[in-house]
Design an enzyme around this catalytic site. Structure first.
Site, short mmCIF file in Angstrom:
data_model
loop_
_atom_site.label_atom_id
_atom_site.label_comp_id
_atom_site.label_asym_id
_atom_site.label_seq_id
_atom_site.Cartn_x
_atom_site.Cartn_y
_atom_site.Cartn_z
N ASP A 37 -39.96 -46.25 17.84
CA ASP A 37 -39.86 -45.23 16.79
C ASP A 37 -39.25 -43.92 17.28
OD1 ASP A 37 -40.92 -46.77 14.83
OD2 ASP A 37 -42.92 -45.90 14.86
N LYS A 59 -37.77 -43.37 12.10
CA LYS A 59 -37.82 -42.85 10.73
C LYS A 59 -38.40 -41.45 10.76
CE LYS A 59 -40.24 -46.25 8.97
NZ LYS A 59 -40.95 -47.06 7.97
N MET A 173 -48.24 -35.84 8.82
CA MET A 173 -46.96 -35.91 8.10
C MET A 173 -46.95 -35.03 6.86
SD MET A 173 -46.42 -40.05 8.41
CE MET A 173 -48.02 -40.36 7.63
#
Length: 508
Positions: A37, A59, A173
């Site tokens: 990632d 991502k 997030m």
């Protein structure tokens, strides 16, 4: 019949390599393919051994290299090829890491898999900021919430139950929705003065934090230009930050160094710097390759045994000492014969001297200045006339050692026992170049001129004027200067002296 591989779904933690689990570290070496990632730190990425197939599927908000379905298909395809696949995810794979979605397709297709939990940023970032997410005097529950909105932009957070529970709230997030999160909490009845924190890049050298109230935290985070990845913590425990703060108080906190020495020597220096709070990117730019043909080595030692004059054996590195004794153990020579007569031992520095002592050999000469030129000058003064000198070292050793010995008309044999080969990196170099461009690397540490040459060969067209070179000695610094690097030279050619320099120049 098609051979089926296996997938390990593993969490890499929040960035500090010390928080990488033992099992995940082992899997980095075991896996054939590593699917990784965006949130894998450069320090951890550098732990991946060469020769692995690396697949980036990072991502970030609004920037997806691969869709989730493409990631799932990649894991399935590689496993069906019979590969051992490590799916390496930031933090913990099951805490908003979509790990469950990736396992669904593997389970459906009958692919064997294992899950390796990771240290989640939900607790680690707060801990490194001095915030205990639970404390029995303040809270009785902990709630971890995703800050991501739905695809239609609507929030999925139920604020009223969270506020009513009265526990610590950790939003992952959620930095782009920070203002909305704070408004939602206030509308649900939370105290406007409730302590809150935002921690950017938690546990890494780029960690920053803002401590305020729910009412003001969004404005302060905006003023400080806090960016993702960041963790939001809300609760009374945030008020303990001032008393419990620790990570930024370490001497080399918020510093990141690139270490280029050979792999076998990385752990000691890297470990000492990490103990002082630094992040260390381990990038061995040279590797040691013992010379396989030993006829010259054995011939030189046999001649030494027969030599009646004073005989000096010279070692210029601890690596050379190790390889010397490895070669000796494979030969037909008796160590007692080699030391027969007037045999004396010289070492370039204390580290080489310590390595010799591990094999039971003392030294007769260690120069005050740990460099080849000083060793040659002092040996030329100390050796008796017509002495024989046999030097066991790398094929392309420093030329400064020899002239003083020749001037004294000593019988000199320069015996190569190993080569230093440059290691070439691809994916890692691209990441390191980007880190230099963003000034995320404070300095490159060089312990020999060959590590400088290996670094330059690996990095190619890097703008070397952006590099601060911390060098172990003058010869190393001379090599780094050729490329326009900013130079810092240790007072002595020793690891202790280099650490002293790093602490004094980069210490908080």
């Amino acid at each position: 019949m098609e051979r089926t591989g296996k997938v390990w779904l593993a969490g890499a933690g929040p960035g500090d390599t010390g928080l990488l689990t033992v099992k995940t570290k082992r899997l980095l070496g075991k896996a054939d393919v590593i699917v990784y990632d965006a949130l894998i730190s450069l320090e951890i990425f550098a732990q991946i051994p060469p020769g692995k197939e690396l697949i980036y599927v990072g991502k970030r908000a609004g920037r997806h290299t691969c869709s989730q379905s493409e990631i799932n298909e990649t894991l399935l395809r590689k496993a069906k090829e019979g590969k051992r696949v490590l799916r390496l995810k930031g933090g913990d794979p099951f805490i908003f890491g979509r790990g469950g979605e990736e396992l669904e397709i593997l389970a459906k297709e009958g692919i064997p898999f294992e899950v390796v939990p990771g240290v989640t940023s939900a607790s680690a970032a707060a801990a490194y900021a001095g915030i205990p997410v639970t404390h029995r005097d303040y809270v009785s529950s902990l709630h971890v919430i995703t800050g991501h909105a739905r695809r239609d932009g609507e929030s999925r957070i139920q604020y009223e139950p969270l506020v009513k529970a009265g526990g610590t709230l950790v939003f992952l997030m959620g930095i782009s929705a920070l203002e909305n999160i704070c408004e939602g909490l206030i509308d649900a009845g939370i105290d406007r003065q409730m302590p809150a924190a935002v921690i950017e890049q938690g546990t890494t050298s780029r960690q920053r934090k803002v401590i305020a109230s729910v009412e003001t935290i969004a404005a302060q985070a905006r003023e400080e230009r806090i960016q993702a990845p960041a963790v939001i913590v809300v609760g009374q425990v945030c008020g303990l930050e001032n008393a419990f703060s620790w990570s930024e108080k370490r001497l080399l906190a918020r510093r990141q160094f690139l270490l280029t020495r050979p792999a076998e020597h990385q752990p000691v220096l890297a470990g000492r710097l990490r103990d002082m709070g630094a992040q260390v990117i381990e990038m061995p730019t040279i590797q040691i390759a013992p010379i396989q043909e030993d006829s010259e080595f054995e011939r030189a030692l046999r001649e030494q045994i027969e030599d009646e004059k004073e005989k000096w054996m010279v070692f210029t590195s601890s690596i050379g000492v190790r390889i010397f004794f490895e070669k000796l153990s494979k030969s037909n020579l008796d160590i007692r014969d080699i030391l027969r007569g007037r045999v004396k031992i010289a070492a370039i520095g204390r580290a080489t001297e310590r390595k010799l002592l591990e094999y039971g050999w003392g030294t007769d000469l260690v120069p005050e200045e740990y460099c080849a030129g000083a060793l040659g000058r002092e040996l030329a003064k100390k050796a008796a006339g017509r002495s024989s000198v046999r030097i066991f070292r790398a094929r392309n050793g420093s030329k400064e050692l020899l002239p003083p010995l020749f001037e004294q008309r000593l019988h000199v044999e320069d015996i190569p026992i190993y080569d230093t080969e440059h290691r070439i990196y691809d994916e890692e170099c691209n990441k390191i170049k980007e880190a230099f461009e963003k000034r995320y690397i404070d300095a490159v540490i060089f312990t020999s001129a060959s590590t400088v040459r290996g670094f330059v060969e690996a990095m190619g067209d890097l703008d070397y004027t952006r590099c601060r070179a911390v060098c172990i000695g003058r010869q190393t610094a001379k090599e780094a200067a050729k490329y326009g690097m900013e130079l810092q030279i240790a007072k002595q050619a020793s690891i202790d002296s280099m650490i002293e320099l790093l602490a004094s120049y980069y210490g908080n």
